[in-house]
Design a protein around this motif. Structure first.
Motif, PDB file in Angstrom:
ATOM      1  N   LEU A   1       0.969  -1.265  -0.199  1.00  0.00           N
ATOM      2  CA  LEU A   1       0.368   0.340  -0.266  1.00  0.00           C
ATOM      3  C   LEU A   1       0.810   1.123   0.225  1.00  0.00           C
ATOM      4  O   LEU A   1       0.143   2.057  -0.454  1.00  0.00           O
ATOM      5  CB  LEU A   1      -0.695  -0.069   0.827  1.00  0.00           C
ATOM      6  N   SER A   2       2.009   0.810   1.063  1.00  0.00           N
ATOM      7  CA  SER A   2       3.224   2.342   0.557  1.00  0.00           C
ATOM      8  C   SER A   2       3.498   2.487  -0.574  1.00  0.00           C
ATOM      9  O   SER A   2       3.241   3.488  -1.191  1.00  0.00           O
ATOM     10  CB  SER A   2       3.611   2.077   1.349  1.00  0.00           C
ATOM     11  N   LYS A   3       3.794   1.485  -1.259  1.00  0.00           N
ATOM     12  CA  LYS A   3       4.034   2.186  -2.573  1.00  0.00           C
ATOM     13  C   LYS A   3       3.094   1.842  -4.176  1.00  0.00           C
ATOM     14  O   LYS A   3       3.680   2.672  -4.867  1.00  0.00           O
ATOM     15  CB  LYS A   3       4.755   0.517  -3.522  1.00  0.00           C
ATOM     16  N   THR A   4       1.842   2.580  -3.342  1.00  0.00           N
ATOM     17  CA  THR A   4       0.740   2.899  -4.723  1.00  0.00           C
ATOM     18  C   THR A   4       0.896   4.005  -4.493  1.00  0.00           C
ATOM     19  O   THR A   4       0.795   4.876  -6.072  1.00  0.00           O
ATOM     20  CB  THR A   4      -0.455   2.337  -4.034  1.00  0.00           C
ATOM     21  N   GLN A   5       2.053   5.450  -3.896  1.00  0.00           N
ATOM     22  CA  GLN A   5       2.238   6.338  -3.812  1.00  0.00           C
ATOM     23  C   GLN A   5       3.656   6.356  -4.990  1.00  0.00           C
ATOM     24  O   GLN A   5       4.869   6.143  -3.806  1.00  0.00           O
ATOM     25  CB  GLN A   5       2.654   6.738  -3.068  1.00  0.00           C
ATOM     26  N   PRO A   6       3.253   6.583  -6.029  1.00  0.00           N
ATOM     27  CA  PRO A   6       4.853   7.143  -6.784  1.00  0.00           C
ATOM     28  C   PRO A   6       5.919   7.333  -5.807  1.00  0.00           C
ATOM     29  O   PRO A   6       7.249   7.337  -5.776  1.00  0.00           O
ATOM     30  CB  PRO A   6       4.901   7.847  -7.434  1.00  0.00           C
TER      31      PRO A   6
END
Length: 257
Positions: free
Chosen positions: A211-216
């Motif tokens: 989920l953290s890595k869904t933000q660029p």
């Protein structure tokens, strides 16, 4: 810069998550912070901690979806002195599509996320007008402007928050009332941790990373980062800013491919 000394701020949902970070940031900046919160015990604990840390705060048990409660509380606060800032932060989330969202789910989201904002605007704006102006900050979301899977009712509510922001900003220009909103992407709050633990038991670390890595930018926002943007928008330094939506999303809106 960004001092809120001698300012009185109302913060709905100000005892947890993003609201807590805003309460802490505003108290540190010198504001008298009024926490309007459904959970009265939690609100009192936060108010006491802010006072212990050298700030000024009061807790108020309020259901923002209940207009009578909102009017009574805000009128009582206004009777003690001018209100300068309203932060409409209280909100609830929901996961579901148009098919899986029940009428009860939809009504609950609307009551809190949409009617709750309206109730606080309805109660506070007359006091702002009587006192020569004020600042309103609404908590929207990137869900207001982007298509997010399984967020039908939540996206509806945040779209309403965004358009209420624009309407209020337009209607009250002559009254020296500024109104803006913030649109965060995913923020690391206790709600996120609880959601992951409930939905993905045994996979908490893996899912948090995913989920953290869904933000660029590669991580979730910290609540304090939202609090810092809120401080700027509610400060005198932002006096030329109104009718704006501020994404704070780690690049999600413009850089996701």
């Amino acid at each position: 810069m960004f001092s809120l000394k001698n300012k009185t701020a109302l913060i709905t949902g100000g005892a947890s998550g993003i609201g807590l970070a805003i309460s802490q940031t505003f108290a540190q900046a010198g504001a008298m912070v009024h926490i309007l919160e459904l959970n009265s015990e939690q609100a009192q604990q936060v108010a006491e901690q802010l006072i212990a840390d050298g700030g000024r705060a009061e807790a108020h048990a309020v259901d923002v979806s209940n207009q009578g409660q909102v009017l009574e509380t805000i009128n009582q606060i206004a009777a003690k002195g001018p209100i300068h800032i309203l932060v409409n932060n209280a909100g609830v989330s929901h996961i579901g599509t148009a098919e899986t969202t029940t009428e009860a789910d939809f009504d609950r989201i609307f009551r809190v996320n949409v009617k709750g904002v309206y109730n606080c605007l309805f109660a506070t704006i007359p006091h702002f007008k009587a006192n020569g102006g004020g600042v309103i900050l609404n908590m929207a979301s990137i869900a207001a402007t982007l298509g997010l899977a399984d967020r039908f009712a939540y996206s509806m509510s945040k779209g309403a928050v965004l358009t209420m922001t624009l309407s209020v900003a337009k209607d009250y220009l002559k009254d020296n009332i500024r109104c803006n909103c913030i649109s965060p992407a995913r923020v690391h709050t206790p709600f996120v941790d609880g959601f992951i633990a409930k939905s993905y038991p045994g996979q908490e670390t893996e899912m948090f990373e995913k989920l953290s890595k869904t933000q660029p930018i590669g991580r979730m926002a910290q609540p304090s980062e939202i609090g810092a943007l809120a401080l700027y928008l509610c400060s005198d330094e932002a006096g030329f800013v109104t009718g704006c939506d501020y994404p704070i999303d780690g690049g999600f809106t413009r850089l996701n491919t």
